[in-house]
Design an enzyme around this catalytic site. Structure first.
Site, mmCIF file in Angstrom:
data_model
loop_
_atom_site.group_PDB
_atom_site.id
_atom_site.type_symbol
_atom_site.label_atom_id
_atom_site.label_comp_id
_atom_site.label_asym_id
_atom_site.label_seq_id
_atom_site.Cartn_x
_atom_site.Cartn_y
_atom_site.Cartn_z
ATOM 1 N N ASP A 1 -13.486 -36.617 6.377
ATOM 2 C CA ASP A 1 -12.882 -36.531 7.870
ATOM 3 C C ASP A 1 -13.717 -38.093 7.656
ATOM 4 O O ASP A 1 -14.879 -38.436 7.582
ATOM 5 C CB ASP A 1 -14.403 -35.544 8.996
ATOM 6 C CG ASP A 1 -13.597 -34.468 9.079
ATOM 7 O OD1 ASP A 1 -12.329 -34.516 8.567
ATOM 8 O OD2 ASP A 1 -14.564 -33.421 9.242
ATOM 9 N N ASP B 1 -6.290 -26.963 16.122
ATOM 10 C CA ASP B 1 -7.959 -26.788 16.388
ATOM 11 C C ASP B 1 -7.768 -25.557 17.483
ATOM 12 O O ASP B 1 -7.628 -25.975 18.183
ATOM 13 C CB ASP B 1 -7.878 -28.245 16.980
ATOM 14 C CG ASP B 1 -8.341 -28.720 15.907
ATOM 15 O OD1 ASP B 1 -8.666 -28.922 14.769
ATOM 16 O OD2 ASP B 1 -8.938 -30.630 16.115
#
Length: 254
Positions: A11, A130
């Site tokens: 990330d 998500d």
């Protein structure tokens, strides 16, 4: 039977690898090129590189970082974050990505997934979901966008099916309830999505130990397992993860 894959996730925000809990409270984990090189040497099957603030602050993807990572890494590289157009995908593939992950744009413009798949082939189009439980029983999940800030009302299992129909070659499924918690994957969610589609599902969100990776495959029916903090901060190596999976009877590439 295809070997199950272990995929470290980077990330990235502002050119640094970070790790947070439930998409918040980011902790610096280092330089993306150095970390990617380390995972390449450890025997990772693939790498996923997510520019986690690109969608939310409308920034263009940091192509120079991707080029530097792709230059050091000789395993498949999936890149996502702020992918909104065919031109974005082309730039990423030209910068060295093997696959491109579409998240928010898949919700706002589902036809974009179909266009991307027709244009580049579904083997390089990943749709990132998500998902978060919307019932106390953890038996229904909805899709959230913009780094987990916007609730869409879309059912995660139905959405995965729709993305497959539109040409997604792979689903990257993150449980937002579990992300960064080290409590293990949300196995009911992972299993529900994996069983609903016949394209590979990558389980993400919540890995805290090697048994969690095993559970993602054996109980979650995932085709690949993704983890970040257990690898970034040196708790385990990719090789240790593969040995644990192999010991559990899961086929992996050593």
């Amino acid at each position: 039977m295809l070997a199950k894959r272990i995929i470290p996730c980077l990330d990235v925000t502002a050119g640094r690898v970070v790790k947070g809990v439930n998409f918040l409270g980011l902790r610096d984990a280092g330089d993306p090129v150095e970390i990617a090189r380390r995972y390449n040497e450890q025997g990772a099957d693939e790498l996923t590189f997510l520019d986690i603030t690109a969608s939310s602050d409308q920034r263009d993807i940091i192509l120079h970082v991707i080029e530097a990572v792709a230059d050091q890494v000789f395993i498949p590289l999936t890149v996502g974050g702020g992918v909104r157009s065919i031109a974005d995908i082309r730039r990423l593939l030209n910068a060295g990505a093997d696959k491109v992950s579409i998240n928010t744009a898949a919700v706002t413009h589902p036809e974009f997934v179909q266009q991307a798949s027709e244009h580049f082939g579904n083997q390089c189009i990943v749709v990132a979901l998500d998902a978060k439980a919307v019932t106390p029983e953890n038996d229904r999940w909805e899709i959230f966008t913009h780094g987990g800030r916007n609730r869409t009302g879309l059912d995660a299992v139905e959405w995965a099916r729709k993305m497959q129909q539109l040409g997604a070659g792979e689903i990257l499924l993150t449980s937002m309830d579990r992300d960064g918690t080290k409590a293990g994957f949300n196995l009911p969610l992972t299993r529900a999505v994996s069983d609903a589609v016949n394209i590979p599902v990558i389980a993400s969100g919540g890995v805290g130990n090697l048994q969690h990776l095993v559970d993602g495959v054996k109980e979650g029916h995932a085709d690949a397992v993704l983890a970040a903090s257990i690898f970034h901060f040196g708790e385990y190596t990719v090789d240790q993860a593969k040995q644990a999976m192999r010991a559990a009877g899961i086929e992996v590439r050593l």
